[in-house]
Design an enzyme around this catalytic site. Sequence first.
Site, PDB file in Angstrom:
ATOM      1  N   ASP A 174      37.559  34.927   4.620  1.00 34.47           N
ATOM      2  CA  ASP A 174      38.066  33.715   5.262  1.00 34.47           C
ATOM      3  C   ASP A 174      39.259  33.214   4.467  1.00 34.47           C
ATOM      4  O   ASP A 174      39.576  33.721   3.387  1.00 34.47           O
ATOM      5  CB  ASP A 174      36.986  32.634   5.377  1.00 34.47           C
ATOM      6  CG  ASP A 174      36.286  32.373   4.042  1.00 34.47           C
ATOM      7  OD1 ASP A 174      36.981  32.337   2.996  1.00 34.47           O
ATOM      8  OD2 ASP A 174      35.056  32.200   4.044  1.00 34.47           O
ATOM      9  N   LYS A 197      38.583  33.512  10.856  1.00 35.33           N
ATOM     10  CA  LYS A 197      37.388  33.331  11.682  1.00 35.33           C
ATOM     11  C   LYS A 197      37.154  31.849  11.929  1.00 35.33           C
ATOM     12  O   LYS A 197      37.745  30.978  11.291  1.00 35.33           O
ATOM     13  CB  LYS A 197      36.167  33.949  10.996  1.00 35.33           C
ATOM     14  CG  LYS A 197      35.744  33.261   9.700  1.00 35.33           C
ATOM     15  CD  LYS A 197      34.617  34.009   9.022  1.00 35.33           C
ATOM     16  CE  LYS A 197      34.198  33.298   7.723  1.00 35.33           C
ATOM     17  NZ  LYS A 197      33.195  34.053   6.975  1.00 35.33           N
ATOM     18  N   ARG A 199      33.817  28.957  12.932  1.00 33.22           N
ATOM     19  CA  ARG A 199      32.362  28.766  12.949  1.00 33.22           C
ATOM     20  C   ARG A 199      31.999  27.812  14.086  1.00 33.22           C
ATOM     21  O   ARG A 199      32.099  26.591  13.925  1.00 33.22           O
ATOM     22  CB  ARG A 199      31.874  28.206  11.614  1.00 33.22           C
ATOM     23  CG  ARG A 199      31.982  29.193  10.467  1.00 33.22           C
ATOM     24  CD  ARG A 199      31.291  28.673   9.221  1.00 33.22           C
ATOM     25  NE  ARG A 199      31.346  29.632   8.139  1.00 33.22           N
ATOM     26  CZ  ARG A 199      30.486  30.626   7.953  1.00 33.22           C
ATOM     27  NH1 ARG A 199      29.500  30.791   8.820  1.00 33.22           N
ATOM     28  NH2 ARG A 199      30.613  31.455   6.939  1.00 33.22           N
TER      29      ARG A 199
END
Length: 317
Positions: A174, A197, A199
């Site tokens: 990340d 990415k 979440r």
Amino acid sequence: MVLDNGKRLRILTGSANPGLAEEIAAYLGLSVGEAFVGKFNNGETQIMIEESVRGANVFIVQPTCQPVNDTLMELLIMVDAVRRASATQITAVIPYYGYARQDRKTRGREPISAKLVANLLTTAGVTRVVTMDLHAGQIQGFFDIPVDHLLGVPLLSDYLVTKQLDDLVVVSPDLGGVTRARQLADRLHAPIAIIEKRRPAPGVAEVMNLIGNVEGKTAVIIDDIVDTAGSLTEGAKALGKYGAKEVYACCTHAVLSSPALERVEASNIKELIVTNTIPLDPEKSSPKLKVLSVAPLFGEAIIRIFGDLSVSKLFDA
């Protein structure tokens, strides 16, 4: 280098990782001090220090891993016991710092539990903390006492060098892990790549993009913690789609909550390299899992702290 087992230095341990404490003590040429760690019938933690620590420099080895509340209370009560027994210095050796992922408020009315733990340790009587690969480096600033922050990158890089891997690229899982990835890449003389990415929910990660080139290369993902391994295995899967020929992963703290090992074994990760900051149960074994010992690193740090020497010199490239 070993230390004389005299009056001034003591190594104690709770129940969290006595094996690591024994390794550290053996590296120093010492033995772990006598202490009883148990529970009363009503479930309260019971600590009894069974040898004198008066005037001693005491190092208590206790990662605050699962069961985190029990291991944390053991540490706090043990600190209180040696403080009341007139120890001169009390160093909490916390290879894995529990609650580190609760280091800031992301929503209204949330606690900052990592700061609370720092306050508890200081109030109990800790005079110095030695820890390793904090999830957030700013946790060091939560303390008003000295904090020695040890790094796992040198240990991990030394092992990776022995693998003699070709065409390496170091991958951060990340954006927040770029500094750690850069440290490993510099030691391995390799480029880096970054997985972008998001979440959508706690514990759930979706790979959105890859920054950098991994095609035809051996990718090494580095992170501080592997918990359920969901993010790790999804990242490895994405690297395979982007053309990586092999994927390795290394993480300092092997929490390995269920179903982490099952995910790793079913993934395209060739080897997961971790350390023993957290003890691994016998059932948490896998041919893909390689465990490195941090005992020599913590032993050297204790030697330097006890001798008033520089700890940062341990990480000179």
